[in-house]
Design a protein around this motif. Structure first.
Motif, PDB file in Angstrom:
ATOM      1  N   GLY A  18     -47.540  34.728 -79.638  1.00  0.00           N
ATOM      2  CA  GLY A  18     -47.465  35.222 -81.041  1.00  0.00           C
ATOM      3  C   GLY A  18     -48.167  34.641 -81.844  1.00  0.00           C
ATOM      4  O   GLY A  18     -48.757  33.517 -81.433  1.00  0.00           O
ATOM      5  N   TYR A  19     -48.035  34.887 -83.220  1.00  0.00           N
ATOM      6  CA  TYR A  19     -48.718  34.007 -84.211  1.00  0.00           C
ATOM      7  C   TYR A  19     -47.823  33.958 -85.353  1.00  0.00           C
ATOM      8  O   TYR A  19     -46.961  34.980 -85.826  1.00  0.00           O
ATOM      9  N   THR A  20     -47.657  33.071 -86.251  1.00  0.00           N
ATOM     10  CA  THR A  20     -46.960  32.821 -87.265  1.00  0.00           C
ATOM     11  C   THR A  20     -47.460  31.894 -88.382  1.00  0.00           C
ATOM     12  O   THR A  20     -48.239  30.990 -87.959  1.00  0.00           O
ATOM     13  N   ASN A  28     -36.847  29.407 -83.901  1.00  0.00           N
ATOM     14  CA  ASN A  28     -35.481  29.640 -84.273  1.00  0.00           C
ATOM     15  C   ASN A  28     -35.095  31.366 -84.400  1.00  0.00           C
ATOM     16  O   ASN A  28     -34.112  31.424 -83.703  1.00  0.00           O
ATOM     17  N   ALA A  29     -35.963  32.042 -84.703  1.00  0.00           N
ATOM     18  CA  ALA A  29     -35.605  33.289 -84.948  1.00  0.00           C
ATOM     19  C   ALA A  29     -35.596  33.926 -83.309  1.00  0.00           C
ATOM     20  O   ALA A  29     -34.765  34.828 -83.101  1.00  0.00           O
ATOM     21  N   HIS A  30     -36.648  33.683 -82.757  1.00  0.00           N
ATOM     22  CA  HIS A  30     -36.734  34.158 -81.224  1.00  0.00           C
ATOM     23  C   HIS A  30     -35.492  33.587 -80.575  1.00  0.00           C
ATOM     24  O   HIS A  30     -34.636  34.525 -79.804  1.00  0.00           O
ATOM     25  N   ASN A  31     -34.955  32.495 -80.775  1.00  0.00           N
ATOM     26  CA  ASN A  31     -33.984  31.824 -79.920  1.00  0.00           C
ATOM     27  C   ASN A  31     -32.229  32.298 -80.574  1.00  0.00           C
ATOM     28  O   ASN A  31     -31.432  32.369 -79.941  1.00  0.00           O
ATOM     29  N   ASN A  32     -32.415  32.794 -81.771  1.00  0.00           N
ATOM     30  CA  ASN A  32     -31.157  33.535 -82.406  1.00  0.00           C
ATOM     31  C   ASN A  32     -31.068  34.970 -82.122  1.00  0.00           C
ATOM     32  O   ASN A  32     -30.161  35.418 -82.490  1.00  0.00           O
ATOM     33  N   GLY A  33     -32.107  35.576 -81.372  1.00  0.00           N
ATOM     34  CA  GLY A  33     -31.713  37.087 -81.076  1.00  0.00           C
ATOM     35  C   GLY A  33     -32.548  37.678 -82.341  1.00  0.00           C
ATOM     36  O   GLY A  33     -32.047  39.097 -82.351  1.00  0.00           O
ATOM     37  N   GLU A  34     -33.310  37.300 -83.305  1.00  0.00           N
ATOM     38  CA  GLU A  34     -33.453  38.105 -84.334  1.00  0.00           C
ATOM     39  C   GLU A  34     -34.980  38.866 -84.157  1.00  0.00           C
ATOM     40  O   GLU A  34     -35.238  39.623 -84.830  1.00  0.00           O
ATOM     41  N   VAL A  35     -35.513  38.777 -83.054  1.00  0.00           N
ATOM     42  CA  VAL A  35     -36.708  39.253 -82.393  1.00  0.00           C
ATOM     43  C   VAL A  35     -36.504  40.265 -81.266  1.00  0.00           C
ATOM     44  O   VAL A  35     -36.095  39.897 -80.243  1.00  0.00           O
ATOM     45  N   ASP A  36     -36.783  41.649 -81.561  1.00  0.00           N
ATOM     46  CA  ASP A  36     -36.196  42.682 -80.536  1.00  0.00           C
ATOM     47  C   ASP A  36     -37.053  42.094 -79.347  1.00  0.00           C
ATOM     48  O   ASP A  36     -36.277  42.361 -78.205  1.00  0.00           O
ATOM     49  N   THR A  38     -37.762  39.885 -77.654  1.00  0.00           N
ATOM     50  CA  THR A  38     -37.303  38.473 -76.991  1.00  0.00           C
ATOM     51  C   THR A  38     -35.808  38.442 -77.002  1.00  0.00           C
ATOM     52  O   THR A  38     -35.233  37.599 -76.474  1.00  0.00           O
ATOM     53  N   LYS A  39     -34.928  39.200 -77.547  1.00  0.00           N
ATOM     54  CA  LYS A  39     -33.635  38.892 -77.791  1.00  0.00           C
ATOM     55  C   LYS A  39     -32.839  39.000 -76.448  1.00  0.00           C
ATOM     56  O   LYS A  39     -31.869  38.378 -76.204  1.00  0.00           O
ATOM     57  N   ASN A  40     -33.363  39.727 -75.459  1.00  0.00           N
ATOM     58  CA  ASN A  40     -32.704  39.754 -73.984  1.00  0.00           C
ATOM     59  C   ASN A  40     -33.110  38.869 -73.295  1.00  0.00           C
ATOM     60  O   ASN A  40     -32.771  38.730 -72.190  1.00  0.00           O
ATOM     61  N   ARG A  41     -34.088  38.101 -73.473  1.00  0.00           N
ATOM     62  CA  ARG A  41     -34.843  37.152 -72.763  1.00  0.00           C
ATOM     63  C   ARG A  41     -34.567  35.606 -73.162  1.00  0.00           C
ATOM     64  O   ARG A  41     -35.036  34.662 -72.655  1.00  0.00           O
ATOM     65  N   ARG A  42     -33.509  35.293 -73.813  1.00  0.00           N
ATOM     66  CA  ARG A  42     -33.176  33.913 -74.489  1.00  0.00           C
ATOM     67  C   ARG A  42     -32.292  33.256 -73.252  1.00  0.00           C
ATOM     68  O   ARG A  42     -31.633  33.745 -72.360  1.00  0.00           O
ATOM     69  N   PRO A  43     -32.408  31.922 -73.197  1.00  0.00           N
ATOM     70  CA  PRO A  43     -33.165  30.868 -74.200  1.00  0.00           C
ATOM     71  C   PRO A  43     -34.661  30.868 -74.057  1.00  0.00           C
ATOM     72  O   PRO A  43     -35.099  31.210 -72.964  1.00  0.00           O
ATOM     73  N   LEU A  44     -35.368  30.586 -75.134  1.00  0.00           N
ATOM     74  CA  LEU A  44     -36.813  30.429 -75.013  1.00  0.00           C
ATOM     75  C   LEU A  44     -37.067  29.068 -75.257  1.00  0.00           C
ATOM     76  O   LEU A  44     -36.424  28.322 -76.190  1.00  0.00           O
ATOM     77  N   LYS A  45     -38.115  28.646 -74.706  1.00  0.00           N
ATOM     78  CA  LYS A  45     -38.785  27.309 -74.790  1.00  0.00           C
ATOM     79  C   LYS A  45     -40.395  27.154 -75.257  1.00  0.00           C
ATOM     80  O   LYS A  45     -41.028  27.971 -74.654  1.00  0.00           O
TER      81      LYS A  45
END
Length: 72
Positions: A18-20, A28-36, A38-45
């Motif tokens: 992605g880009y930002t 942090n949004a990805h790891n907190n489950g705020e992104v649809d 990736t929310k079921n693929r946590r944790p992310l590095k």
């Protein structure tokens, strides 16, 4: 400044690209489950990020990284 980034899921070992404008907040949004997507693929590095001067450059880099050549 915009950032293109690649995350890896520690759950299924799949990549997300992605880009930002704010890399720390976005990861942090990805790891907190705020992104649809990736929310079921946590944790992310975070495994890669690159800085771009504008949004257009960041989106072009993101699209390239999603191609077969970019994944290599």
């Amino acid at each position: 400044m915009y950032y293109t980034y690649v995350l890896i899921s520690l759950k299924d070992e799949m990549f997300y690209t992605g880009y930002t404008a704010d890399i720390k907040q976005r990861v942090n949004a990805h790891n907190n489950g705020e992104v649809d997507s990736t929310k079921n693929r946590r944790p992310l590095k975070l495994v890669y990020y690159g800085a771009c001067l504008n949004q257009q450059d960041a989106t072009h880099r993101e699209k390239y990284l999603k191609t077969t050549y970019g994944k290599r």
